[in-house]
Design a protein around this motif. Structure first.
Motif, PDB file in Angstrom:
ATOM      1  N   LEU A  15       0.831  -1.198   0.000  1.00 11.62           N
ATOM      2  CA  LEU A  15       0.000   0.000   0.000  1.00 11.62           C
ATOM      3  C   LEU A  15       0.868   1.251   0.000  1.00 11.62           C
ATOM      4  CD1 LEU A  15      -2.854  -0.699   2.514  1.00 11.62           C
ATOM      5  CD2 LEU A  15      -3.004  -0.502   0.059  1.00 11.62           C
ATOM      6  N   ASN A  16       0.498   2.158  -0.845  1.00  6.68           N
ATOM      7  CA  ASN A  16       1.175   3.453  -0.855  1.00  6.68           C
ATOM      8  C   ASN A  16       0.379   4.398   0.035  1.00  6.68           C
ATOM      9  OD1 ASN A  16       2.279   5.918  -1.364  1.00  6.68           O
ATOM     10  ND2 ASN A  16       2.660   5.482  -3.512  1.00  6.68           N
ATOM     11  N   LEU A  17       0.858   4.559   1.261  1.00  8.80           N
ATOM     12  CA  LEU A  17       0.080   5.341   2.223  1.00  8.80           C
ATOM     13  C   LEU A  17      -0.007   6.799   1.820  1.00  8.80           C
ATOM     14  CD1 LEU A  17       1.308   3.770   5.562  1.00  8.80           C
ATOM     15  CD2 LEU A  17      -0.854   3.419   4.391  1.00  8.80           C
ATOM     16  N   VAL A  18       1.029   7.297   1.149  1.00 12.17           N
ATOM     17  CA  VAL A  18       0.987   8.685   0.690  1.00 12.17           C
ATOM     18  C   VAL A  18      -0.109   8.853  -0.366  1.00 12.17           C
ATOM     19  CG1 VAL A  18       2.300  10.486  -0.472  1.00 12.17           C
ATOM     20  CG2 VAL A  18       3.424   9.016   1.189  1.00 12.17           C
ATOM     21  N   LYS A  19      -0.189   7.873  -1.212  1.00 16.52           N
ATOM     22  CA  LYS A  19      -1.208   7.914  -2.256  1.00 16.52           C
ATOM     23  C   LYS A  19      -2.610   7.844  -1.649  1.00 16.52           C
ATOM     24  CE  LYS A  19      -1.677   5.796  -6.787  1.00 16.52           C
ATOM     25  NZ  LYS A  19      -1.349   4.563  -7.536  1.00 16.52           N
ATOM     26  N   LEU A  20      -2.746   7.008  -0.644  1.00 11.37           N
ATOM     27  CA  LEU A  20      -4.037   6.885   0.024  1.00 11.37           C
ATOM     28  C   LEU A  20      -4.427   8.210   0.673  1.00 11.37           C
ATOM     29  CD1 LEU A  20      -3.768   3.401   1.726  1.00 11.37           C
ATOM     30  CD2 LEU A  20      -5.323   4.048  -0.100  1.00 11.37           C
ATOM     31  N   ARG A  21      -3.441   8.862   1.235  1.00 11.14           N
ATOM     32  CA  ARG A  21      -3.725  10.136   1.900  1.00 11.14           C
ATOM     33  C   ARG A  21      -4.152  11.180   0.875  1.00 11.14           C
ATOM     34  NH1 ARG A  21       1.157  12.919   4.585  1.00 11.14           N
ATOM     35  NH2 ARG A  21       1.262  13.675   2.464  1.00 11.14           N
ATOM     36  N   ASP A  22      -3.478  11.154  -0.268  1.00 10.63           N
ATOM     37  CA  ASP A  22      -3.851  12.094  -1.325  1.00 10.63           C
ATOM     38  C   ASP A  22      -5.285  11.850  -1.782  1.00 10.63           C
ATOM     39  OD1 ASP A  22      -1.443  13.238  -1.195  1.00 10.63           O
ATOM     40  OD2 ASP A  22      -0.637  12.353  -3.025  1.00 10.63           O
ATOM     41  N   ARG A  23      -5.658  10.613  -1.781  1.00 18.88           N
ATOM     42  CA  ARG A  23      -6.959  10.238  -2.318  1.00 18.88           C
ATOM     43  C   ARG A  23      -8.074  10.537  -1.322  1.00 18.88           C
ATOM     44  NH1 ARG A  23      -7.680   4.252  -4.555  1.00 18.88           N
ATOM     45  NH2 ARG A  23      -9.892   4.281  -4.911  1.00 18.88           N
ATOM     46  N   PHE A  24      -7.818  10.235  -0.070  1.00 18.40           N
ATOM     47  CA  PHE A  24      -8.890  10.366   0.913  1.00 18.40           C
ATOM     48  C   PHE A  24      -8.759  11.603   1.780  1.00 18.40           C
ATOM     49  CE2 PHE A  24      -8.426   5.640   0.419  1.00 18.40           C
ATOM     50  CZ  PHE A  24      -9.518   5.516  -0.421  1.00 18.40           C
ATOM     51  N   GLY A  25      -7.667  12.339   1.582  1.00 20.61           N
ATOM     52  CA  GLY A  25      -7.492  13.555   2.349  1.00 20.61           C
ATOM     53  C   GLY A  25      -6.692  13.316   3.611  1.00 20.61           C
ATOM     54  N   PRO A  26      -5.992  14.362   4.076  1.00 21.47           N
ATOM     55  CA  PRO A  26      -5.122  14.230   5.248  1.00 21.47           C
ATOM     56  C   PRO A  26      -5.880  13.924   6.521  1.00 21.47           C
ATOM     57  CG  PRO A  26      -5.265  16.524   4.533  1.00 21.47           C
ATOM     58  CD  PRO A  26      -5.977  15.702   3.503  1.00 21.47           C
ATOM     59  N   ASP A  27      -7.166  14.203   6.527  1.00 22.99           N
ATOM     60  CA  ASP A  27      -7.943  13.951   7.737  1.00 22.99           C
ATOM     61  C   ASP A  27      -8.516  12.539   7.783  1.00 22.99           C
ATOM     62  OD1 ASP A  27      -7.482  16.462   8.696  1.00 22.99           O
ATOM     63  OD2 ASP A  27      -9.199  17.324   7.659  1.00 22.99           O
ATOM     64  N   ALA A  28      -8.315  11.808   6.701  1.00 22.07           N
ATOM     65  CA  ALA A  28      -8.878  10.467   6.659  1.00 22.07           C
ATOM     66  C   ALA A  28      -8.187   9.582   7.678  1.00 22.07           C
ATOM     67  CB  ALA A  28      -8.704   9.882   5.267  1.00 22.07           C
ATOM     68  N   PRO A  29      -8.946   8.836   8.419  1.00 18.41           N
ATOM     69  CA  PRO A  29      -8.351   7.920   9.390  1.00 18.41           C
ATOM     70  C   PRO A  29      -7.621   6.802   8.676  1.00 18.41           C
ATOM     71  CG  PRO A  29     -10.723   7.596   9.274  1.00 18.41           C
ATOM     72  CD  PRO A  29     -10.399   8.776   8.414  1.00 18.41           C
ATOM     73  N   ALA A  30      -6.474   6.463   9.172  1.00 20.23           N
ATOM     74  CA  ALA A  30      -5.657   5.439   8.525  1.00 20.23           C
ATOM     75  C   ALA A  30      -5.797   4.105   9.242  1.00 20.23           C
ATOM     76  CB  ALA A  30      -4.199   5.882   8.496  1.00 20.23           C
ATOM     77  N   MET A  31      -6.933   3.910   9.862  1.00 15.41           N
ATOM     78  CA  MET A  31      -7.145   2.647  10.543  1.00 15.41           C
ATOM     79  C   MET A  31      -7.624   1.598   9.544  1.00 15.41           C
ATOM     80  SD  MET A  31      -6.236   3.482  13.474  1.00 15.41           S
ATOM     81  CE  MET A  31      -6.698   2.010  14.382  1.00 15.41           C
ATOM     82  N   ALA A  32      -7.254   0.377   9.802  1.00 21.55           N
ATOM     83  CA  ALA A  32      -7.580  -0.705   8.881  1.00 21.55           C
ATOM     84  C   ALA A  32      -9.086  -0.801   8.664  1.00 21.55           C
ATOM     85  CB  ALA A  32      -7.046  -2.020   9.424  1.00 21.55           C
ATOM     86  N   ASP A  33      -9.851  -0.635   9.719  1.00 21.43           N
ATOM     87  CA  ASP A  33     -11.299  -0.760   9.607  1.00 21.43           C
ATOM     88  C   ASP A  33     -11.893   0.270   8.662  1.00 21.43           C
ATOM     89  OD1 ASP A  33     -11.367  -2.894  11.249  1.00 21.43           O
ATOM     90  OD2 ASP A  33     -11.984  -1.801  13.028  1.00 21.43           O
TER      91      ASP A  33
END
Ligand SMILES: [Zn+2]
Length: 69
Positions: A15-33
């Motif tokens: 998983l590219n966590l930076v990419k995920l953050r870009d996609r869901f926004g910096p406020d998106a929770p990074a919890m697995a659930d």
């Protein structure tokens, strides 16, 4: 890592966590659930994706912690 649980796919994907953050926004929770419902296997498109956390530790990490005695 994301791991597809849908046989015979069993696709592993880092998983590219930076990419995920870009996609869901910096406020998106990074919890697995929270992430899992949004993830989809890049290979088969299946949604049975699980997350595996692989800490970035080198094999020498434990040896160094011991102090080399
Ligand atoms: Zn898959």
């Amino acid at each position: 890592m994301a791991h597809c649980h849908r046989p015979p796919c069993n696709h592993n994907q880092v998983l590219n966590l930076v990419k995920l953050r870009d996609r869901f926004g910096p406020d998106a929770p990074a919890m697995a659930d929270d992430l899992i419902p949004k993830l989809r296997c890049a290979k088969c498109g299946g949604k049975k994706v699980g997350l595996i956390y692989t800490p970035d530790t080198s094999p020498n990490a434990y040896g160094k912690a011991k102090g080399g005695r």
